[in-house]
Write a protein that holds these residues in place. Structure first.
Motif, PDB file in Angstrom:
ATOM      1  N   PRO A   1     -21.181  33.180  25.341  1.00 26.68           N
ATOM      2  CA  PRO A   1     -19.746  32.913  25.389  1.00 26.68           C
ATOM      3  C   PRO A   1     -19.002  34.126  25.766  1.00 26.68           C
ATOM      4  O   PRO A   1     -17.824  33.915  26.340  1.00 26.68           O
TER       5      PRO A   1
ATOM      6  N   ALA B   1     -24.060  39.239  12.848  1.00 31.23           N
ATOM      7  CA  ALA B   1     -25.250  38.727  13.607  1.00 31.23           C
ATOM      8  C   ALA B   1     -26.592  39.556  13.519  1.00 31.23           C
ATOM      9  O   ALA B   1     -27.576  38.981  13.456  1.00 31.23           O
ATOM     10  N   VAL B   2     -26.083  40.917  13.557  1.00 33.45           N
ATOM     11  CA  VAL B   2     -27.305  41.550  13.598  1.00 33.45           C
ATOM     12  C   VAL B   2     -28.075  41.957  12.422  1.00 33.45           C
ATOM     13  O   VAL B   2     -29.371  41.695  12.017  1.00 33.45           O
TER      14      VAL B   2
ATOM     15  N   ILE C   1     -25.536  33.258  29.834  1.00 35.53           N
ATOM     16  CA  ILE C   1     -25.234  32.003  28.889  1.00 35.53           C
ATOM     17  C   ILE C   1     -24.538  32.367  27.556  1.00 35.53           C
ATOM     18  O   ILE C   1     -24.078  31.344  26.863  1.00 35.53           O
TER      19      ILE C   1
ATOM     20  N   PRO D   1     -31.417  36.494  19.370  1.00 38.29           N
ATOM     21  CA  PRO D   1     -31.976  34.860  18.858  1.00 38.29           C
ATOM     22  C   PRO D   1     -33.644  35.356  19.021  1.00 38.29           C
ATOM     23  O   PRO D   1     -34.502  35.721  20.074  1.00 38.29           O
TER      24      PRO D   1
ATOM     25  N   HIS E   1     -25.311  38.700  27.289  1.00 34.90           N
ATOM     26  CA  HIS E   1     -23.665  38.922  27.005  1.00 34.90           C
ATOM     27  C   HIS E   1     -23.221  39.741  28.110  1.00 34.90           C
ATOM     28  O   HIS E   1     -22.664  41.019  27.973  1.00 34.90           O
TER      29      HIS E   1
ATOM     30  N   ALA F   1     -18.435  40.368  13.777  1.00 38.47           N
ATOM     31  CA  ALA F   1     -19.256  39.389  14.104  1.00 38.47           C
ATOM     32  C   ALA F   1     -20.482  39.912  14.431  1.00 38.47           C
ATOM     33  O   ALA F   1     -21.505  39.330  14.170  1.00 38.47           O
ATOM     34  N   ILE F   2     -20.486  40.992  15.187  1.00 43.72           N
ATOM     35  CA  ILE F   2     -21.769  41.504  15.659  1.00 43.72           C
ATOM     36  C   ILE F   2     -22.731  42.138  14.554  1.00 43.72           C
ATOM     37  O   ILE F   2     -23.698  42.124  14.325  1.00 43.72           O
TER      38      ILE F   2
ATOM     39  N   VAL G   1     -28.139  41.515  28.327  1.00 38.70           N
ATOM     40  CA  VAL G   1     -29.059  40.622  29.362  1.00 38.70           C
ATOM     41  C   VAL G   1     -28.178  38.949  29.189  1.00 38.70           C
ATOM     42  O   VAL G   1     -28.148  38.308  30.338  1.00 38.70           O
TER      43      VAL G   1
ATOM     44  N   HIS H   1     -30.435  45.417  24.386  1.00 34.54           N
ATOM     45  CA  HIS H   1     -30.850  44.124  23.553  1.00 34.54           C
ATOM     46  C   HIS H   1     -29.997  42.728  23.768  1.00 34.54           C
ATOM     47  O   HIS H   1     -30.257  41.826  23.368  1.00 34.54           O
ATOM     48  N   CYS H   2     -28.688  43.224  24.148  1.00 31.76           N
ATOM     49  CA  CYS H   2     -27.801  42.089  24.157  1.00 31.76           C
ATOM     50  C   CYS H   2     -27.104  41.646  25.401  1.00 31.76           C
ATOM     51  O   CYS H   2     -26.783  40.338  25.814  1.00 31.76           O
TER      52      CYS H   2
HETATM   53  C1  HEC Z   1     -31.007  35.383  25.134  1.00 33.02           C
HETATM   54  C2  HEC Z   1     -29.544  35.527  25.013  1.00 33.02           C
HETATM   55  C3  HEC Z   1     -28.888  36.438  24.108  1.00 33.02           C
HETATM   56  C4  HEC Z   1     -29.132  37.633  23.425  1.00 33.02           C
HETATM   57  C5  HEC Z   1     -30.218  38.581  23.845  1.00 33.02           C
HETATM   58  C6  HEC Z   1     -28.113  37.946  22.764  1.00 33.02           C
HETATM   59  N1  HEC Z   1     -27.109  36.893  22.512  1.00 33.02           N
HETATM   60 FE1  HEC Z   1     -25.679  36.836  21.392  1.00 33.02          FE
HETATM   61  N2  HEC Z   1     -25.256  35.034  21.821  1.00 33.02           N
HETATM   62  C7  HEC Z   1     -25.987  34.327  22.898  1.00 33.02           C
HETATM   63  C8  HEC Z   1     -25.394  32.961  23.096  1.00 33.02           C
HETATM   64  C9  HEC Z   1     -25.874  31.902  24.012  1.00 33.02           C
HETATM   65  C10 HEC Z   1     -24.365  32.626  22.118  1.00 33.02           C
HETATM   66  C11 HEC Z   1     -23.462  31.574  21.602  1.00 33.02           C
HETATM   67  C12 HEC Z   1     -24.292  30.550  20.942  1.00 33.02           C
HETATM   68  C13 HEC Z   1     -24.708  30.858  19.669  1.00 33.02           C
HETATM   69  O1  HEC Z   1     -23.888  31.527  18.796  1.00 33.02           O
HETATM   70  O2  HEC Z   1     -25.950  30.593  19.391  1.00 33.02           O
HETATM   71  C14 HEC Z   1     -24.408  33.927  21.220  1.00 33.02           C
HETATM   72  C15 HEC Z   1     -23.368  34.207  20.202  1.00 33.02           C
HETATM   73  C16 HEC Z   1     -23.307  35.779  19.822  1.00 33.02           C
HETATM   74  C17 HEC Z   1     -22.087  36.178  18.759  1.00 33.02           C
HETATM   75  C18 HEC Z   1     -21.322  35.002  18.109  1.00 33.02           C
HETATM   76  C19 HEC Z   1     -21.735  34.530  17.056  1.00 33.02           C
HETATM   77  C20 HEC Z   1     -20.748  33.836  16.213  1.00 33.02           C
HETATM   78  O3  HEC Z   1     -20.405  34.141  15.149  1.00 33.02           O
HETATM   79  O4  HEC Z   1     -20.272  32.677  16.728  1.00 33.02           O
HETATM   80  C21 HEC Z   1     -22.428  37.270  18.702  1.00 33.02           C
HETATM   81  C22 HEC Z   1     -21.491  38.135  17.381  1.00 33.02           C
HETATM   82  C23 HEC Z   1     -23.564  37.673  19.370  1.00 33.02           C
HETATM   83  N3  HEC Z   1     -23.981  36.762  20.079  1.00 33.02           N
HETATM   84  C24 HEC Z   1     -24.086  39.309  19.465  1.00 33.02           C
HETATM   85  C25 HEC Z   1     -25.162  39.497  20.015  1.00 33.02           C
HETATM   86  C26 HEC Z   1     -25.584  40.930  20.024  1.00 33.02           C
HETATM   87  C27 HEC Z   1     -25.050  42.040  18.869  1.00 33.02           C
HETATM   88  C28 HEC Z   1     -26.772  40.759  20.572  1.00 33.02           C
HETATM   89  C29 HEC Z   1     -27.875  42.046  20.806  1.00 33.02           C
HETATM   90  C30 HEC Z   1     -27.932  42.655  19.422  1.00 33.02           C
HETATM   91  C31 HEC Z   1     -26.935  39.631  20.983  1.00 33.02           C
HETATM   92  N4  HEC Z   1     -26.037  38.662  20.907  1.00 33.02           N
HETATM   93  C32 HEC Z   1     -27.971  39.009  21.804  1.00 33.02           C
HETATM   94  C33 HEC Z   1     -26.845  34.614  23.480  1.00 33.02           C
HETATM   95  C34 HEC Z   1     -27.555  35.961  23.418  1.00 33.02           C
END
Ligand code: HEC
Length: 459
Positions: A58, A77-78, A56, A85, A51, A73-74, A49, A46-47
């Motif tokens: 960070p 966020a979940v 895209i 998103p 990360h 933070a994870i 792709v 789920h992530c």
């Molecule tokens: C479609 C692309 C995409 C997917 C899928 C995705 N992420 Fe992200 N994630 C991003 C991007 C781009 C950022 C930085 C911009 C933002 O925070 O909106 C980010 C930021 C984050 C952050 C930082 C938030 C913060 O506090 O600044 C965390 C933690 C994170 N992702 C965890 C996850 C986890 C865990 C999953 C899966 C369950 C996931 N992401 C799935 C694109 C994605």
């Protein structure tokens, strides 16, 4: 707070009993949720792709070493469902590309973090997912624009670049993805199919200004004194302006917008690229850096296996005549569009800029029934997903689509570039747009001829 903790512990308890992966070991040792066994499979599915390195997001979230510093933070966020998103209201419409985690996955991550974010045994770790550069699809063909140089500190700039497909026969495209050459300067890129004889030889499309538009550099804006109607459904009495809402037909091959992934159409659905067509790359460049940047944006195409039963195209429905007052935190703007034919609905996209707050679309069917078909309750400019329906459905000719958007032009909107400004339509992202895009399919493969295409209309 107490009720939230309760809710999590209930989830955790049901997990302990239900999830086979967390079976209680013999004896009294509590079960341990580990990265390798329980969390990595969720992150890989789920992530990862986004990360993984050079994509895209960070940070990369593949190895324990990469993930551990982000554990808290994870979890946040979940649990808050900020990640992955997704901005459509899950109660309205079901979508193929809905990436939301199950309650069980969220409970697993929650338990893992609360239990000290342990690594676990190496033999439990699933194989690392592999990524082919930055493509999220496996393209059969990649077409790129010639190298562009985006000047240093360039203001917003819309370029129209035409790339021949050299297709000797009609080709059907099932999936496509647009990849910017340099993400620092590509704000968005829309790739549309255009017949060879429609490729402009004189003026660029952007130079064909509407009656109320003006141009600075390479971008268009609405004149400050242009007619105002936040209600796009109101009849226009303005000479030269038939209506405040417009619906343009576009044959979009692919699009790059922030947060927008590959365009993967449902089985049997495909875009037709007629023999000899060109692809028009409309690229919005914006270079805030002090040095010039080179870009070669490209599109990857996946061909459909024949036969294709449904040909896709898109109506882009706009109200360009709104005026958002300074400081207004919930300014309402509507648009209306009546379908000129029966069609099968495939997907929706909401398009606004930094001040976009929410968008809904209601269908009013010819029999008078009203139905809310689309809701993005918390629009975020950084995430402009296309929402592909799980169940495509027929919308009859004469259906009226009423879209309602709210804009937040107050200081409370952290993305707002300037809360003191009255905002009108404009191509730069510090001005606004109000667009609802309806991707649809025609059952009998054919290119509709009677509708007006924006490029046709302005040539
Ligand atoms: C479609 C692309 C995409 C997917 C899928 C995705 N992420 Fe992200 N994630 C991003 C991007 C781009 C950022 C930085 C911009 C933002 O925070 O909106 C980010 C930021 C984050 C952050 C930082 C938030 C913060 O506090 O600044 C965390 C933690 C994170 N992702 C965890 C996850 C986890 C865990 C999953 C899966 C369950 C996931 N992401 C799935 C694109 C994605």
């Amino acid at each position: 707070m107490a009720s939230r903790l309760n809710c999590h512990s209930t989830l955790l308890i049901s997990l302990l009993f239900l999830a086979p992966r967390i079976a209680l070991p013999a004896g009294d040792t509590p079960p341990q949720v580990t990265f390798n066994k329980d969390v990595a499979p969720i992150l890989y599915a789920h992530c990862a792709v986004c990360h993984h390195p050079n994509d895209i997001a960070p940070m990369s979230l593949l190895t324990y070493g990469e993930v551990r510093p982000w554990a808290a933070a994870i979890r946040e966020a979940v649990v808050q469902r900020v990640m992955p998103p997704w901005h459509a209201d899950p109660h309205i419409g079901e979508y193929i590309n809905d990436p939301r985690l199950s309650e069980q996955d969220i409970a697993t991550i929650d338990a893992w973090v609360k239990g000290g974010a342990k690594e676990g045994s190496p033999e439990d770790l699933p194989p690392l997912p592999e990524y082919n550069n930055s493509w999220h699809i496996k393209p059969d063909l990649i077409l790129a624009i010639p190298e562009q140089t985006v000047a240093a500190a360039n203001q917003d700039d819309y370029e129209y670049i035409y790339v021949p497909t050299n297709f000797k026969e009609d080709r059907w495209i099932r999936a496509a993805e647009v990849i910017p050459g340099d993400r620092r300067v590509v704000h968005h890129a829309t790739v549309s199919v255009i017949a060879a004889d429609k490729v402009p030889t004189g003026k660029k499309p952007g130079e064909n200004l509407g009656p109320f538009e003006f141009r600075t550099g390479q971008v268009n804006h609405l004149k400050p004194d242009a007619p105002v109607s936040d209600d796009g459904c109101a009849p226009s009495t303005v000479p030269g302006l038939e209506s405040f809402s417009q619906g343009y037909l576009n044959h979009v091959a692919g699009i790059y917008l922030p947060g927008h992934l590959a365009e993967v159409r449902p089985p049997g659905y495909a875009l037709k690229i007629p023999a000899g067509s060109y692809l028009q790359f409309q690229v919005h460049y914006s270079n805030r850096l002090k040095e010039p940047v080179k870009d070669r944006t490209s599109i990857g195409l996946v061909f459909a296996e024949r036969p294709v039963a449904h040909e896709v195209a898109q109506y882009e429905i706009w109200n360009n005549y709104f005026l958002i007052p300074p400081g207004d935190n919930a300014h309402k703007v509507t648009s209306c569009f009546t379908l000129p034919k029966d069609l099968t609905v495939v997907a929706y996209t909401a398009h606004m800029h930094f001040r976009g707050k929410s968008m809904t679309t209601e269908a009013i069917y010819p029999d008078g029934r009203h139905e809310m078909i689309f809701n993005v309750p918390k629009y975020d400019f950084r995430w402009q997903e296309t929402y592909f329906l799980k169940h495509q459905y027929v919308m009859p000719k004469g259906t009226k689509l009423v879209t309602t958007a709210y804009f937040d032009n107050s200081v409370n909107n952290p993305l707002n570039p300037d809360a003191t400004k009255a905002v009108r339509w404009g191509e730069p992202s510090n001005e606004e747009m109000m667009g609802f895009w309806l991707a649809f399919a025609d059952d009998v493969p054919q290119t509709p001829k009677q509708e007006v295409n924006r490029l046709d209309a302005t040539q």
